[in-house]
Design a protein around this motif. Structure first.
Motif, PDB file in Angstrom:
ATOM      1  N   ARG A 143       0.830  -1.211   0.000  1.00 40.71           N
ATOM      2  CA  ARG A 143       0.000   0.000   0.000  1.00 40.71           C
ATOM      3  C   ARG A 143       0.863   1.259   0.000  1.00 40.71           C
ATOM      4  O   ARG A 143       0.541   2.247  -0.676  1.00 40.71           O
ATOM      5  CB  ARG A 143      -0.911  -0.012   1.229  1.00 40.71           C
ATOM      6  N   PHE A 144       1.969   1.217   0.746  1.00 42.31           N
ATOM      7  CA  PHE A 144       2.868   2.369   0.789  1.00 42.31           C
ATOM      8  C   PHE A 144       3.510   2.610  -0.572  1.00 42.31           C
ATOM      9  O   PHE A 144       3.605   3.751  -1.043  1.00 42.31           O
ATOM     10  CB  PHE A 144       3.937   2.141   1.849  1.00 42.31           C
ATOM     11  N   LEU A 145       3.923   1.534  -1.224  1.00 43.11           N
ATOM     12  CA  LEU A 145       4.534   1.652  -2.548  1.00 43.11           C
ATOM     13  C   LEU A 145       3.529   2.215  -3.552  1.00 43.11           C
ATOM     14  O   LEU A 145       3.884   3.043  -4.400  1.00 43.11           O
ATOM     15  CB  LEU A 145       5.029   0.279  -3.012  1.00 43.11           C
ATOM     16  N   GLU A 146       2.287   1.788  -3.447  1.00 44.45           N
ATOM     17  CA  GLU A 146       1.247   2.310  -4.336  1.00 44.45           C
ATOM     18  C   GLU A 146       1.081   3.816  -4.142  1.00 44.45           C
ATOM     19  O   GLU A 146       0.965   4.568  -5.127  1.00 44.45           O
ATOM     20  CB  GLU A 146      -0.078   1.594  -4.058  1.00 44.45           C
ATOM     21  N   ALA A 147       1.084   4.244  -2.893  1.00 36.60           N
ATOM     22  CA  ALA A 147       0.956   5.678  -2.608  1.00 36.60           C
ATOM     23  C   ALA A 147       2.148   6.459  -3.150  1.00 36.60           C
ATOM     24  O   ALA A 147       1.985   7.558  -3.712  1.00 36.60           O
ATOM     25  CB  ALA A 147       0.826   5.901  -1.102  1.00 36.60           C
ATOM     26  N   LEU A 148       3.348   5.912  -3.002  1.00 33.09           N
ATOM     27  CA  LEU A 148       4.540   6.573  -3.522  1.00 33.09           C
ATOM     28  C   LEU A 148       4.467   6.725  -5.038  1.00 33.09           C
ATOM     29  O   LEU A 148       4.811   7.781  -5.597  1.00 33.09           O
ATOM     30  CB  LEU A 148       5.798   5.780  -3.146  1.00 33.09           C
ATOM     31  N   ASN A 149       4.027   5.675  -5.700  1.00 31.21           N
ATOM     32  CA  ASN A 149       3.920   5.729  -7.165  1.00 31.21           C
ATOM     33  C   ASN A 149       2.915   6.790  -7.605  1.00 31.21           C
ATOM     34  O   ASN A 149       3.145   7.520  -8.576  1.00 31.21           O
ATOM     35  CB  ASN A 149       3.514   4.358  -7.708  1.00 31.21           C
ATOM     36  N   LEU A 150       1.807   6.887  -6.889  1.00 34.51           N
ATOM     37  CA  LEU A 150       0.806   7.907  -7.208  1.00 34.51           C
ATOM     38  C   LEU A 150       1.380   9.312  -7.005  1.00 34.51           C
ATOM     39  O   LEU A 150       1.163  10.206  -7.841  1.00 34.51           O
ATOM     40  CB  LEU A 150      -0.437   7.714  -6.341  1.00 34.51           C
ATOM     41  N   ALA A 151       2.105   9.494  -5.905  1.00 36.33           N
ATOM     42  CA  ALA A 151       2.708  10.801  -5.639  1.00 36.33           C
ATOM     43  C   ALA A 151       3.737  11.159  -6.702  1.00 36.33           C
ATOM     44  O   ALA A 151       3.780  12.301  -7.180  1.00 36.33           O
ATOM     45  CB  ALA A 151       3.345  10.803  -4.248  1.00 36.33           C
ATOM     46  N   ASN A 152       4.551  10.188  -7.072  1.00 35.88           N
ATOM     47  CA  ASN A 152       5.585  10.435  -8.091  1.00 35.88           C
ATOM     48  C   ASN A 152       4.983  10.719  -9.455  1.00 35.88           C
ATOM     49  O   ASN A 152       5.593  11.389 -10.297  1.00 35.88           O
ATOM     50  CB  ASN A 152       6.531   9.238  -8.173  1.00 35.88           C
ATOM     51  N   ASP A 153       3.773  10.206  -9.688  1.00 36.59           N
ATOM     52  CA  ASP A 153       3.085  10.445 -10.966  1.00 36.59           C
ATOM     53  C   ASP A 153       2.269  11.730 -10.948  1.00 36.59           C
ATOM     54  O   ASP A 153       1.549  12.031 -11.917  1.00 36.59           O
ATOM     55  CB  ASP A 153       2.158   9.263 -11.295  1.00 36.59           C
ATOM     56  N   GLY A 154       2.362  12.466  -9.854  1.00 38.94           N
ATOM     57  CA  GLY A 154       1.644  13.728  -9.770  1.00 38.94           C
ATOM     58  C   GLY A 154       0.196  13.611  -9.344  1.00 38.94           C
ATOM     59  O   GLY A 154      -0.546  14.602  -9.337  1.00 38.94           O
ATOM     60  N   GLN A 155      -0.230  12.423  -8.953  1.00 35.59           N
ATOM     61  CA  GLN A 155      -1.616  12.221  -8.505  1.00 35.59           C
ATOM     62  C   GLN A 155      -1.673  12.435  -6.986  1.00 35.59           C
ATOM     63  O   GLN A 155      -1.884  11.498  -6.207  1.00 35.59           O
ATOM     64  CB  GLN A 155      -2.091  10.825  -8.892  1.00 35.59           C
ATOM     65  N   SER A 156      -1.506  13.674  -6.588  1.00 35.67           N
ATOM     66  CA  SER A 156      -1.351  14.007  -5.181  1.00 35.67           C
ATOM     67  C   SER A 156      -2.578  13.662  -4.342  1.00 35.67           C
ATOM     68  O   SER A 156      -2.458  13.152  -3.223  1.00 35.67           O
ATOM     69  CB  SER A 156      -1.023  15.489  -5.028  1.00 35.67           C
ATOM     70  N   ASP A 157      -3.763  13.967  -4.862  1.00 38.14           N
ATOM     71  CA  ASP A 157      -4.977  13.705  -4.082  1.00 38.14           C
ATOM     72  C   ASP A 157      -5.149  12.213  -3.818  1.00 38.14           C
ATOM     73  O   ASP A 157      -5.473  11.796  -2.690  1.00 38.14           O
ATOM     74  CB  ASP A 157      -6.202  14.253  -4.822  1.00 38.14           C
ATOM     75  N   ALA A 158      -4.939  11.405  -4.857  1.00 38.24           N
ATOM     76  CA  ALA A 158      -5.057   9.958  -4.697  1.00 38.24           C
ATOM     77  C   ALA A 158      -3.979   9.435  -3.750  1.00 38.24           C
ATOM     78  O   ALA A 158      -4.235   8.549  -2.923  1.00 38.24           O
ATOM     79  CB  ALA A 158      -4.955   9.264  -6.045  1.00 38.24           C
ATOM     80  N   ALA A 159      -2.770   9.996  -3.871  1.00 40.68           N
ATOM     81  CA  ALA A 159      -1.675   9.578  -2.989  1.00 40.68           C
ATOM     82  C   ALA A 159      -2.001   9.911  -1.533  1.00 40.68           C
ATOM     83  O   ALA A 159      -1.791   9.088  -0.632  1.00 40.68           O
ATOM     84  CB  ALA A 159      -0.376  10.261  -3.406  1.00 40.68           C
ATOM     85  N   MET A 160      -2.530  11.105  -1.297  1.00 39.19           N
ATOM     86  CA  MET A 160      -2.871  11.502   0.066  1.00 39.19           C
ATOM     87  C   MET A 160      -3.959  10.600   0.638  1.00 39.19           C
ATOM     88  O   MET A 160      -3.919  10.242   1.824  1.00 39.19           O
ATOM     89  CB  MET A 160      -3.331  12.954   0.082  1.00 39.19           C
ATOM     90  N   GLU A 161      -4.905  10.215  -0.189  1.00 45.33           N
ATOM     91  CA  GLU A 161      -5.961   9.316   0.283  1.00 45.33           C
ATOM     92  C   GLU A 161      -5.375   7.990   0.750  1.00 45.33           C
ATOM     93  O   GLU A 161      -5.744   7.465   1.814  1.00 45.33           O
ATOM     94  CB  GLU A 161      -6.968   9.083  -0.835  1.00 45.33           C
ATOM     95  N   ARG A 162      -4.453   7.432  -0.026  1.00 46.06           N
ATOM     96  CA  ARG A 162      -3.814   6.161   0.340  1.00 46.06           C
ATOM     97  C   ARG A 162      -2.970   6.326   1.597  1.00 46.06           C
ATOM     98  O   ARG A 162      -2.961   5.458   2.477  1.00 46.06           O
ATOM     99  CB  ARG A 162      -2.925   5.664  -0.797  1.00 46.06           C
ATOM    100  N   LEU A 163      -2.248   7.431   1.675  1.00 42.78           N
ATOM    101  CA  LEU A 163      -1.371   7.652   2.822  1.00 42.78           C
ATOM    102  C   LEU A 163      -2.171   7.851   4.105  1.00 42.78           C
ATOM    103  O   LEU A 163      -1.798   7.328   5.163  1.00 42.78           O
ATOM    104  CB  LEU A 163      -0.474   8.872   2.564  1.00 42.78           C
ATOM    105  N   ARG A 164      -3.263   8.589   4.032  1.00 40.65           N
ATOM    106  CA  ARG A 164      -4.093   8.787   5.224  1.00 40.65           C
ATOM    107  C   ARG A 164      -4.684   7.461   5.690  1.00 40.65           C
ATOM    108  O   ARG A 164      -4.792   7.210   6.901  1.00 40.65           O
ATOM    109  CB  ARG A 164      -5.218   9.781   4.919  1.00 40.65           C
ATOM    110  N   SER A 165      -5.067   6.625   4.738  1.00 36.57           N
ATOM    111  CA  SER A 165      -5.597   5.310   5.090  1.00 36.57           C
ATOM    112  C   SER A 165      -4.536   4.466   5.775  1.00 36.57           C
ATOM    113  O   SER A 165      -4.807   3.780   6.772  1.00 36.57           O
ATOM    114  CB  SER A 165      -6.112   4.604   3.839  1.00 36.57           C
ATOM    115  N   LEU A 166      -3.327   4.543   5.270  1.00 34.58           N
ATOM    116  CA  LEU A 166      -2.227   3.773   5.851  1.00 34.58           C
ATOM    117  C   LEU A 166      -1.868   4.295   7.240  1.00 34.58           C
ATOM    118  O   LEU A 166      -1.498   3.512   8.124  1.00 34.58           O
ATOM    119  CB  LEU A 166      -1.008   3.837   4.923  1.00 34.58           C
ATOM    120  N   GLU A 167      -1.961   5.597   7.438  1.00 38.06           N
ATOM    121  CA  GLU A 167      -1.732   6.168   8.766  1.00 38.06           C
ATOM    122  C   GLU A 167      -2.705   5.571   9.782  1.00 38.06           C
ATOM    123  O   GLU A 167      -2.350   5.329  10.936  1.00 38.06           O
ATOM    124  CB  GLU A 167      -1.932   7.684   8.736  1.00 38.06           C
TER     125      GLU A 167
END
Length: 223
Positions: free
Chosen positions: A61-85
């Motif tokens: 899940r963390f790797l998925e969030a990193l990939n989203l962030a690196n691809d510029g999909q910040s909102d989707a990345a933040m959603e994954r990261l908040r869930s992981l938190e």
């Protein structure tokens, strides 16, 4: 029957009687102890399996969030990261908090990012190494968005001779001092980096460049 044979039989009977009495007194405890040992061993193995599975899932899940962030999909990345938190395993919730703060910084939410890094640094449930990393990240952000005092309040405690982050902490403080024309302080901090033989090459190279710049400007004499 010989005396030897007689005494041998008596000894065997006594041993048998003692064993019987011993078992009557402690047999239940022995069985319970054996069961407990087996249960503990099984539980430990089960926990190992569960931990490995949960850590692997959180890592994915963390790797998925990193990939989203690196691809510029910040909102989707933040959603994954908040869930992981909220429900991640092991240290992944803390790593998610760190990466979420970085995403906020990349989105221009400087105050929110610094607040997030400061919160991690103040959280005693977080390992010291990660708390120090958060403190240093906040200090670097404040180099361009705060005062020398803001930077020093976060980085100075990391400059101890035995702290592995001391070189970067001194660099952050040196840059902040430079920004406020505190050239003598800046040179002292950069010299401390250069005089530390364990300083990473990149940090030492930047420190050397800053010292040369300070000396060339005439703000502080060499030496």
């Amino acid at each position: 029957m010989s005396d030897d044979g007689f005494f041998r039989e008596v000894e065997e009977e006594l041993r048998s009687e003692r064993l019987k009495n011993f078992w009557e007194r402690f047999g239940v405890l022995i069985v319970a102890g054996a069961v407990l040992i087996v249960a503990v061993a099984a539980g430990y193995r089960g926990w190992e399996w569960y931990s490995a599975r949960q850590a692997s899932a959180s890592g994915d899940r963390f790797l998925e969030a990193l990939n989203l962030a690196n691809d510029g999909q910040s909102d989707a990345a933040m959603e994954r990261l908040r869930s992981l938190e909220a429900d991640g395993f092991g240290q992944y919730p803390v790593l998610a908090r760190m990466r979420a703060a970085t995403v906020q910084l990349e989105q221009g939410e400087t105050d929110a990012a610094v607040t997030a890094f400061d919160a991690i640094a103040a959280d005693r449930s977080v390992p010291v190494a990660l708390r120090d990393m958060a403190r240093l990240r906040a200090a670097y952000v404040m180099v361009d968005h705060g005062s020398y005092t803001d930077v020093a309040s976060r980085a100075e405690q990391l400059t101890a001779p035995d702290n592995p982050l001391r070189h970067s902490a001194r660099e952050a403080m040196g840059l902040a001092a430079w920004n406020e024309d505190r050239f003598a302080d800046a040179k002292r901090l950069f010299d401390e980096i250069l005089n530390d033989e364990l300083a990473p090459q990149g940090v030492a190279g930047r420190a050397q460049m800053m010292v040369e710049l300070i000396v060339a400007s005439g703000a502080v004499a060499e030496g």
